[in-house]
Design a protein around this motif. Sequence first.
Motif, mmCIF file in Angstrom:
data_model
loop_
_atom_site.group_PDB
_atom_site.id
_atom_site.type_symbol
_atom_site.label_atom_id
_atom_site.label_comp_id
_atom_site.label_asym_id
_atom_site.label_seq_id
_atom_site.Cartn_x
_atom_site.Cartn_y
_atom_site.Cartn_z
ATOM 1 N N GLN A 199 -3.304 0.515 -3.490
ATOM 2 C CA GLN A 199 -2.776 -0.826 -3.272
ATOM 3 C C GLN A 199 -2.207 -1.374 -4.569
ATOM 4 O OE1 GLN A 199 -4.913 -3.496 -0.867
ATOM 5 N NE2 GLN A 199 -3.721 -5.256 -1.503
ATOM 6 N N HIS A 236 0.896 5.531 -0.084
ATOM 7 C CA HIS A 236 0.071 6.664 0.346
ATOM 8 C C HIS A 236 0.623 7.926 -0.312
ATOM 9 C CE1 HIS A 236 -1.666 4.130 3.470
ATOM 10 N NE2 HIS A 236 -0.430 3.762 3.768
ATOM 11 N N VAL A 296 0.840 -1.190 0.000
ATOM 12 C CA VAL A 296 0.000 0.000 0.000
ATOM 13 C C VAL A 296 0.879 1.245 0.000
ATOM 14 C CG1 VAL A 296 -1.819 1.247 1.217
ATOM 15 C CG2 VAL A 296 -1.841 -1.254 1.175
ATOM 16 N N ILE A 304 1.300 7.792 6.767
ATOM 17 C CA ILE A 304 0.874 9.016 6.084
ATOM 18 C C ILE A 304 1.615 10.225 6.633
ATOM 19 C CG2 ILE A 304 -1.099 10.516 5.580
ATOM 20 C CD1 ILE A 304 -2.768 7.839 5.744
ATOM 21 N N TYR A 325 -8.770 7.490 8.566
ATOM 22 C CA TYR A 325 -8.266 6.252 7.984
ATOM 23 C C TYR A 325 -9.230 5.110 8.254
ATOM 24 C CZ TYR A 325 -4.526 3.459 6.006
ATOM 25 O OH TYR A 325 -3.782 2.679 5.170
ATOM 26 N N ASN A 378 0.054 -0.740 4.954
ATOM 27 C CA ASN A 378 -1.329 -0.303 5.146
ATOM 28 C C ASN A 378 -1.556 0.137 6.595
ATOM 29 O OD1 ASN A 378 -3.977 0.273 4.558
ATOM 30 N ND2 ASN A 378 -4.674 -1.830 4.797
ATOM 31 N N SER A 404 -4.804 6.353 -0.624
ATOM 32 C CA SER A 404 -4.024 5.118 -0.530
ATOM 33 C C SER A 404 -4.217 4.315 -1.802
ATOM 34 C CB SER A 404 -4.474 4.299 0.686
ATOM 35 O OG SER A 404 -4.280 5.048 1.862
#
Length: 177
Positions: free
Chosen positions: A70, A44, A42, A83, A90, A78, A68
């Motif tokens: 993936q 960001h 993931v 961040i 979130y 994740n 986000s």
Amino acid sequence: WYKEGTDVKLTLTKADGSKEILKLTPQNNALVATFTPDQDGVYHVAIQHETERKTGAKSQYQINAHASIQVGNSKKGNVAGNIGNALVVYPAQDLLNNKKEVALTLYENGKPAVKAFFQIISPNGWIKWIETDQNGVARFIPEWKGKYFAEGSKKEKVVDQAFEEYNRATSMSFEVI
């Protein structure tokens, strides 16, 4: 809203936690950035920007936003802590399903924001205000599939600054399937 709207920094956090600043290019009515993923997990992309404050103004406004992305099936990276923004909404779960409870956590300076409000905006424009609990988590049940937005703000009193409070805003989008 702000004249320095094109003077922002977009930070990419990779799945392994490493960061890089993405180059933004003006294109029509938007700023565009690209990157090529080099690992599964993931990623960001985030903006944290303090707006220009007029001399004597009592508040300093800060805009926070993130998305986000993936890559592959890995969930590596994740976590909200990747961040790095001062205010972050979130999702607490990976898949967000229609007609099933969705839990979102609001983080302020890396800690859950207790008893704070933010709004959920559905694909058809329906708006609902939800409040976080003692763990910074707010819950709601989506009524439609599609792209939703979560937007919130939080004020923080400060001392020893040229202003009296930070007024931070955050937004993020998420897909309900």
